[in-house]
Design an enzyme around this catalytic site. Sequence first.
Site, PDB file in Angstrom:
ATOM      1  N   CYS A   1      46.642  35.279  45.879  1.00  0.00           N
ATOM      2  CA  CYS A   1      45.544  35.759  45.046  1.00  0.00           C
ATOM      3  C   CYS A   1      45.697  37.270  44.848  1.00  0.00           C
ATOM      4  O   CYS A   1      46.480  37.917  45.530  1.00  0.00           O
ATOM      5  CB  CYS A   1      44.200  35.493  45.720  1.00  0.00           C
ATOM      6  SG  CYS A   1      43.878  33.762  46.093  1.00  0.00           S
TER       7      CYS A   1
ATOM      8  N   HIS B   1      38.345  38.923  43.446  1.00  0.00           N
ATOM      9  CA  HIS B   1      39.392  38.213  44.189  1.00  0.00           C
ATOM     10  C   HIS B   1      39.751  36.975  43.354  1.00  0.00           C
ATOM     11  O   HIS B   1      39.073  35.957  43.438  1.00  0.00           O
ATOM     12  CB  HIS B   1      38.839  37.834  45.571  1.00  0.00           C
ATOM     13  CG  HIS B   1      39.804  37.107  46.461  1.00  0.00           C
ATOM     14  ND1 HIS B   1      39.738  37.185  47.835  1.00  0.00           N
ATOM     15  CD2 HIS B   1      40.842  36.275  46.207  1.00  0.00           C
ATOM     16  CE1 HIS B   1      40.695  36.437  48.375  1.00  0.00           C
ATOM     17  NE2 HIS B   1      41.377  35.865  47.405  1.00  0.00           N
TER      18      HIS B   1
ATOM     19  N   THR C   1      37.945  42.507  50.845  1.00  0.00           N
ATOM     20  CA  THR C   1      38.272  41.084  50.791  1.00  0.00           C
ATOM     21  C   THR C   1      39.357  40.828  51.833  1.00  0.00           C
ATOM     22  O   THR C   1      40.256  41.646  52.021  1.00  0.00           O
ATOM     23  CB  THR C   1      38.639  40.618  49.361  1.00  0.00           C
ATOM     24  OG1 THR C   1      38.600  39.199  49.314  1.00  0.00           O
ATOM     25  CG2 THR C   1      40.018  41.087  48.925  1.00  0.00           C
TER      26      THR C   1
END
Lengths: 206, 161
Positions: free
Chosen positions: B29, B46, B23
Amino acid sequence: MSTVVEKFDSVVLDVLKEIGNIGAGNAATALAKMISKKVDMKVPLVNVLDFSEVPEILGGPEMEVVGIFFKLEGEIEGSIMFVLDTNSAQKLIELLMPGISTDGFNEFAFSALQEIGNILAGSYISSLSSLSNLDIKISVPSLALDMAGAILSVPAIHFGLIGDKILMIENEFVEEFEKDSVNGFFILIPEVDSYDILLGSLGVQI
Amino acid sequence: MSEMLKVGMADLKVAKYPNALTTLGLGSCIGICLYDPATKIIGMAHIMLPSSKTIKNNSNIAKFADTAIAKLLDDMKLEGANVNKLVGKIAGGSQMFKFSSGNDMMKIGLRNAEAVRDILSEHRIPIVADDTGGNFGRTIEFFSESGVLRIKTIGHGVKEV
């Protein structure tokens, strides 16, 4: 909970687009004054994007970008962020202070950018304030130079509280003489309750 | 040939050996990575927010730590992973912008990290690597062959945990 925002329907979009237009117009005038040159602005593009598409418009999630973040204070709560790619950031600094070295974005370049961001976002918000008759001010700026995905996660999370989309207003400023163009994005992020206050003050039926 | 599969924002995926998961540009996040050493099945989520319970519009389960972890466990089980033997690695949760008078939303990275730790502990998944906090972005790559998590940054180096 605002039902208006969930839909981002066409009336709301039109209003937000118009805010973007006037706000960015004001910002362009402020920029022109600052650099004592004529600055043109293209018609702002209002984008309603899925989270996954957001970093793509800035060249991908790992592209290094500059984000200048302000909190909104007064009758509405929220924040506004001005994001631009590093090329545009360098051009902006060079326009303001010709001859300055922006290699590696030193402290001096950072504080210049914060000041530019302050003036742009300040004039954007002051036009919003007079349009809506609401008392809105911006906080001192906070600047970050990092991956687009990381910087944009901040507004994305705020929008994430109310839906799966994010609203961005793209502005392109063009300096007349050397045709230097600077691309920047304003992201206005009212808190959930403030959306209703803001739209209500602008005469949108909710 | 092994493939590197992308996990987007508010997204989750499961992969099998020899594939890897990545990711890009994690900020506040959190990237949650789970690994079953025996089957070499890996999963990555995520997430953007700590809990689906306080949010009305919560249909996107990959957006929240609680629902994303539950779904990831289900998906890994379906692929044949032993969910009682998983180990976890987490990264992200930074505070990209600093303010002296920070309200709760400005500290969302911290809250995300706390929520993820609590939820993984509820599921009895040990966290063997925790690279959260700071004020910078991270790209993560998670390899099924070794369970190694590679963390890349701009200006804060690259590391493997």
